[in-house]
Design a protein around this motif. Structure first.
Motif, mmCIF file in Angstrom:
data_model
loop_
_atom_site.group_PDB
_atom_site.id
_atom_site.type_symbol
_atom_site.label_atom_id
_atom_site.label_comp_id
_atom_site.label_asym_id
_atom_site.label_seq_id
_atom_site.Cartn_x
_atom_site.Cartn_y
_atom_site.Cartn_z
ATOM 1 N N TRP A 21 0.447 -1.131 -0.234
ATOM 2 C CA TRP A 21 0.020 0.297 0.042
ATOM 3 C C TRP A 21 1.304 1.283 0.043
ATOM 4 O O TRP A 21 2.175 0.861 0.053
ATOM 5 N N HIS A 22 0.012 2.115 -0.078
ATOM 6 C CA HIS A 22 1.137 3.232 -0.510
ATOM 7 C C HIS A 22 0.142 4.850 0.106
ATOM 8 O O HIS A 22 -0.763 4.524 0.452
ATOM 9 N N GLU A 23 0.921 5.399 0.775
ATOM 10 C CA GLU A 23 -0.027 6.349 1.335
ATOM 11 C C GLU A 23 0.528 8.053 0.938
ATOM 12 O O GLU A 23 1.607 8.104 0.372
ATOM 13 N N LEU A 202 -1.857 4.547 -10.154
ATOM 14 C CA LEU A 202 -1.808 3.110 -9.835
ATOM 15 C C LEU A 202 -1.339 2.031 -9.099
ATOM 16 O O LEU A 202 -0.472 1.206 -9.134
ATOM 17 N N SER A 203 -2.184 1.860 -11.162
ATOM 18 C CA SER A 203 -1.882 0.449 -10.960
ATOM 19 C C SER A 203 -0.507 0.160 -11.536
ATOM 20 O O SER A 203 -0.053 -1.231 -11.824
ATOM 21 N N SER A 204 0.605 1.083 -11.766
ATOM 22 C CA SER A 204 1.911 0.373 -12.237
ATOM 23 C C SER A 204 2.491 0.606 -11.323
ATOM 24 O O SER A 204 3.606 -0.110 -10.946
ATOM 25 N N ILE A 205 2.098 0.560 -9.976
ATOM 26 C CA ILE A 205 2.846 0.308 -8.553
ATOM 27 C C ILE A 205 2.455 -1.012 -8.054
ATOM 28 O O ILE A 205 1.452 -2.278 -7.644
ATOM 29 N N GLU A 272 2.318 -11.924 -5.641
ATOM 30 C CA GLU A 272 2.910 -10.342 -6.446
ATOM 31 C C GLU A 272 1.625 -9.101 -5.922
ATOM 32 O O GLU A 272 -0.394 -10.161 -5.705
ATOM 33 N N ALA A 273 1.200 -8.307 -6.074
ATOM 34 C CA ALA A 273 0.299 -7.239 -5.214
ATOM 35 C C ALA A 273 0.550 -5.935 -5.956
ATOM 36 O O ALA A 273 1.127 -4.983 -5.947
ATOM 37 N N ILE A 274 -0.724 -5.154 -6.414
ATOM 38 C CA ILE A 274 -0.887 -3.860 -6.804
ATOM 39 C C ILE A 274 -1.098 -3.615 -5.416
ATOM 40 O O ILE A 274 -1.977 -3.312 -4.469
ATOM 41 N N SER A 275 -0.477 -2.043 -5.611
ATOM 42 C CA SER A 275 -0.627 -1.201 -4.253
ATOM 43 C C SER A 275 -1.507 -0.466 -3.966
ATOM 44 O O SER A 275 -2.562 -0.202 -4.890
ATOM 45 N N GLU A 276 -2.163 -0.348 -3.005
ATOM 46 C CA GLU A 276 -3.779 0.547 -2.739
ATOM 47 C C GLU A 276 -3.550 1.649 -1.683
ATOM 48 O O GLU A 276 -2.299 1.544 -1.333
ATOM 49 N N PRO A 277 -4.192 2.538 -1.995
ATOM 50 C CA PRO A 277 -3.905 3.992 -1.703
ATOM 51 C C PRO A 277 -4.739 3.539 0.039
ATOM 52 O O PRO A 277 -5.129 2.532 -0.004
ATOM 53 N N ARG A 278 -4.162 4.093 0.934
ATOM 54 C CA ARG A 278 -4.326 3.869 2.689
ATOM 55 C C ARG A 278 -4.664 5.655 3.362
ATOM 56 O O ARG A 278 -2.979 5.588 3.477
ATOM 57 N N PRO A 280 -7.351 8.296 5.168
ATOM 58 C CA PRO A 280 -8.590 7.874 5.492
ATOM 59 C C PRO A 280 -9.258 8.761 4.742
ATOM 60 O O PRO A 280 -11.022 8.373 4.016
ATOM 61 N N ASP A 281 -9.116 10.367 3.969
ATOM 62 C CA ASP A 281 -10.031 11.457 3.192
ATOM 63 C C ASP A 281 -9.957 10.678 1.898
ATOM 64 O O ASP A 281 -10.208 11.912 0.792
ATOM 65 N N TYR A 282 -9.339 9.871 1.989
ATOM 66 C CA TYR A 282 -8.904 9.496 -0.016
ATOM 67 C C TYR A 282 -9.866 7.856 -0.246
ATOM 68 O O TYR A 282 -9.303 6.699 0.161
ATOM 69 N N ASP A 283 -10.688 7.735 -1.231
ATOM 70 C CA ASP A 283 -11.027 6.089 -1.632
ATOM 71 C C ASP A 283 -11.510 6.781 -3.002
ATOM 72 O O ASP A 283 -10.222 7.075 -3.971
#
Length: 283
Positions: A21-23, A202-205, A272-278, A280-283
């Motif tokens: 995940w990324h912040e 996003l999908s590139s990470i 393999e994992a694609i990073s997702e945002p973590r 609170p105010d981002y979805d």
């Protein structure tokens, strides 16, 4: 939820666990990439309809960052985690306190560190009082070591190997547990190429767990006999080819690339994992 997050995790069940995940918000300039990784013993086969059953261990692995083309992020080399090579079990130092008499009869105190490790005290003929104190720092030997390398400037990787505290099977050390002490490990800071659309960035990470064919250890191997019972076979049996084919099918079923099981140095993608945002105010 963004479309990129669908089916973002692929991993060989039981052997590896990976999450990424990324912040931060990519459109604001940069993100911090984090990862959770865990290794375990896999038990494969043995279900209804299976002709084989076996256990699988991993002797070493590589965690690698992959970016799709065109690459949407640049990596700050000063903000890459370089791995943790501190695997010692015990460290000691000696602190010496010396109190000496001056010519006018007053006392002065000096302190210095010494590599000596004994504890002793006493007065010498010049009335110096010497105290040596051993300071010991005990640490559990690391079960794994992580070393950073960068075969490509846009695809850094971390090699994970058994450490001095690793478990072993028949004198063979293997990976078990988490490769770093922190629950959440920040791997790097990545800066955004704003020419790309947000979903593409996003999908590139992608973070992958990769090993070589020789890094896999099959054991406790069983095949089904004519009566339908599972019986153990020797590790050198020609039926090992059936085991390898079963593993290949299991990887394909998880959506991972088809491995070449013939060459000992061929790469095998275990997760393999694609990073997702973590945030609170981002979805």
């Amino acid at each position: 939820m963004a479309a990129y997050s669908q089916n973002r995790l692929r991993q060989l069940q039981g052997l590896v666990t990976i999450d990424a995940w990324h912040e931060g918000v990519p459109t604001e300039g940069h993100v911090e990439l984090y990862a959770y990784v865990n290794f375990d013993e896999a038990r494969l086969g043995g279900k209804a309809g299976d002709e084989v059953a076996f256990r699988l261990l991993l002797k070493r692995a590589e965690l690698r960052l992959l970016q799709s083309e065109p690459k949407s992020f640049s990596i700050d080399p000063a903000k890459i985690w370089r791995g943790d090579q501190d695997t010692s079990g015990t460290t000691s130092r000696s602190v010496e306190k010396k109190r000496a008499r001056s010519s006018d009869g007053s006392a002065s105190l000096t302190i210095k560190e010494s590599p000596e490790l004994s504890l002793k005290g006493g007065r010498n003929e010049n009335t110096e009082l010497v105290e040596k104190l051993e300071v010991t720092n005990n640490r559990t030997p690391a079960p794994m070591t992580v070393s950073f390398r960068r075969p490509d400037k846009s695809q850094p990787s971390w090699d994970v190997k058994p450490g001095p505290g690793a478990p072993s099977l028949n004198d063979m050390a293997y990976l078990l547990g988490q490769p770093w002490h922190d629950k959440d490990r920040r791997l790097m800071v990545m800066y955004v190429n704003t020419k790309h659309e947000q979903n593409e960035m996003l999908s590139s990470i992608r973070l992958c767990i990769i090993c070589k064919r020789e890094d896999l250890h099959f054991y406790d191997i069983m095949t089904k006999d004519r009566s339908g019972r599972f019986t153990k076979i020797e590790d050198t049996s020609p039926k090992l080819l059936v085991i390898q084919e079963y593993l290949r099918s299991a990887l394909l079923a998880e959506g991972l690339p088809a491995p070449d099981m013939e060459s000992p140095f061929s790469p095998i993608y275990l997760g393999e994992a694609i990073s997702e945002p973590r945030r609170p105010d981002y979805d």
